[in-house]
Write an enzyme that holds these catalytic residues in place. Structure first.
Site, PDB file in Angstrom:
ATOM      1  N   TRP A  27       0.945  -1.298  -0.166  1.00 52.64           N
ATOM      2  CA  TRP A  27       0.165  -0.123  -0.026  1.00 52.64           C
ATOM      3  C   TRP A  27       1.082   1.320   0.050  1.00 52.64           C
ATOM      4  CZ3 TRP A  27      -5.449   1.412   1.360  1.00 52.64           C
ATOM      5  CH2 TRP A  27      -6.159   0.360   1.391  1.00 52.64           C
ATOM      6  N   SER A  61      -0.126  -3.231   5.598  1.00 49.60           N
ATOM      7  CA  SER A  61       0.547  -3.283   6.830  1.00 49.60           C
ATOM      8  C   SER A  61       0.246  -4.219   7.834  1.00 49.60           C
ATOM      9  CB  SER A  61       0.624  -2.084   7.453  1.00 49.60           C
ATOM     10  OG  SER A  61       1.272  -1.266   6.790  1.00 49.60           O
ATOM     11  N   TYR A  62      -1.420  -4.689   7.845  1.00 45.76           N
ATOM     12  CA  TYR A  62      -1.934  -5.789   8.485  1.00 45.76           C
ATOM     13  C   TYR A  62      -1.015  -7.077   8.516  1.00 45.76           C
ATOM     14  CZ  TYR A  62      -5.238  -8.690  10.911  1.00 45.76           C
ATOM     15  OH  TYR A  62      -5.895  -9.649  11.702  1.00 45.76           O
ATOM     16  N   GLU A  63      -0.664  -7.368   7.504  1.00 46.57           N
ATOM     17  CA  GLU A  63       0.086  -8.672   7.097  1.00 46.57           C
ATOM     18  C   GLU A  63       1.419  -8.575   7.654  1.00 46.57           C
ATOM     19  OE1 GLU A  63      -2.179  -7.277   4.596  1.00 46.57           O
ATOM     20  OE2 GLU A  63      -3.747  -8.626   5.335  1.00 46.57           O
ATOM     21  N   ILE A  92      -1.937   5.419   6.149  1.00 49.30           N
ATOM     22  CA  ILE A  92      -2.537   6.927   6.023  1.00 49.30           C
ATOM     23  C   ILE A  92      -3.995   6.936   6.557  1.00 49.30           C
ATOM     24  CG2 ILE A  92      -2.803   8.883   4.645  1.00 49.30           C
ATOM     25  CD1 ILE A  92      -0.339   7.850   2.892  1.00 49.30           C
ATOM     26  N   SER A  95     -11.069   8.156   6.450  1.00 47.37           N
ATOM     27  CA  SER A  95     -12.225   8.631   6.963  1.00 47.37           C
ATOM     28  C   SER A  95     -12.994   7.691   7.997  1.00 47.37           C
ATOM     29  CB  SER A  95     -13.535   8.828   6.066  1.00 47.37           C
ATOM     30  OG  SER A  95     -13.508   7.585   5.190  1.00 47.37           O
ATOM     31  N   HIS A  98     -10.437   2.515  10.758  1.00 43.23           N
ATOM     32  CA  HIS A  98      -9.397   1.340  10.173  1.00 43.23           C
ATOM     33  C   HIS A  98      -8.022   1.616  10.687  1.00 43.23           C
ATOM     34  CE1 HIS A  98      -8.194  -1.264   6.528  1.00 43.23           C
ATOM     35  NE2 HIS A  98      -8.720  -2.166   7.600  1.00 43.23           N
ATOM     36  N   PHE A 123      11.285  -1.188  13.993  1.00 44.46           N
ATOM     37  CA  PHE A 123      10.077  -0.347  13.504  1.00 44.46           C
ATOM     38  C   PHE A 123       9.808   0.688  12.462  1.00 44.46           C
ATOM     39  CE2 PHE A 123       5.778   0.218  14.856  1.00 44.46           C
ATOM     40  CZ  PHE A 123       5.399   1.670  14.739  1.00 44.46           C
TER      41      PHE A 123
END
Ligand SMILES: O=Nc1c(NC[C@H](O)[C@H](O)[C@H](O)CO)[nH]c(=O)[nH]c1=O
Length: 166
Positions: A27, A61-63, A92, A95, A98, A123
Site C-alpha cells: 500500500w 501493513s496488517y500482514e 495513512i 475517514s 481502520h 519499527f
C-alpha cells in the site's frame, strides 16, 4: 538546535558479516519504495553486502507481523538466518477507524514478535494523518522537509544486529 530525531550517528557499525531482511507492504507504494531504498542504501554504506539484503513483500501493513514471522522462519530453515529484520509499512488516516486499529495492533504485534523470534525487529511502520506527512518522512515531499526515515531504520538494524546478535 533540532532536538527530535536520531541525530548524527555516534558510531559506525560494521555490517559486512550481516544478513538483513526487509519485508514491506505494497500500500502507498511510492512512499514504500523510497523508504526501502533509503534503508538499503544506508545498510550498504555500513558494509552490508547487497546479496545479504533480502527483500520480501506482503499486501498491506496488517500482514506485516505474520509475514515477518514466517519470513524469518523460512530464511532460517533455508540455512540462511537473518541477523535483523525491518518490516516497512505506510498507514495513512482515512475517514474510518481502520487506521487506528491497524496502527495499534500492528505496532504491538511487531514489538512482541522480537521475543518470539529472538531477533531485532526494527519499527518501520509510518502512521500518518496525511499523505504529506508520509511523503516528508520518506524524504520525497516537494520541499524535502525531512530526511528519509528508511535510512534510520537501516542504521538501526545494523547496530542492533552487531550489538545484540547471537
Ligand atoms: O487501509 N489502509 C491501509 C492498509 N489497509 C490494508 C490492510 O493492511 C490489509 O492489507 C487488509 O485489511 C487485508 O488484510 N494497509 C496499509 O499498509 N496502509 C494503509 O493505509
Amino acid at each position: 538546535m533540532a532536538v527530535k530525531g536520531l541525530g548524527k550517528i555516534d558510531q559506525q557499525y560494521d555490517g559486512s558479516k550481516l544478513r538483513i531482511g526487509i519485508i514491506h507492504a505494497r500500500w502507498n507504494r511510492s512512499v514504500i519504495d523510497a523508504l526501502v531504498t533509503g534503508a538499503i542504501e544506508r545498510m550498504k554504506s555500513l558494509g552490508v553486502l547487497e546479496e545479504n539484503i533480502i527483500v520480501e513483500t506482503v499486501p498491506g501493513s496488517y500482514e506485516l507481523p505474520y509475514g515477518t514471522k514466517r519470513f524469518v522462519e523460512k530464511q532460517k530453515k533455508m540455512g540462511q538466518p537473518l541477523d535483523a529484520v525491518i518490516p516497512i509499512g505506510v498507514l495513512i488516516k482515512g475517514s474510518t477507524m481502520h487506521f487506528e486499529y491497524i496502527s495499534d495492533s500492528v505496532t504491538h504485534a511487531l514489538m512482541n514478535l522480537q521475543d518470539k523470534i529472538h531477533l531485532p525487529v526494527i519499527f518501520g511502520l509510518l502512521t500518518c494523518m496525511t499523505e504529506e506527512q508520509a511523503l516528508a518522512r520518506a524524504g520525497i515531499d516537494a520541499n524535502h522537509t525531512m530526511h528519509n526515515h528508511g535510512e534510520d531504520w537501516g542504521a538501526c538494524a545494523v547496530e542492533m544486529a552487531v550489538k545484540f546478535g547471537p
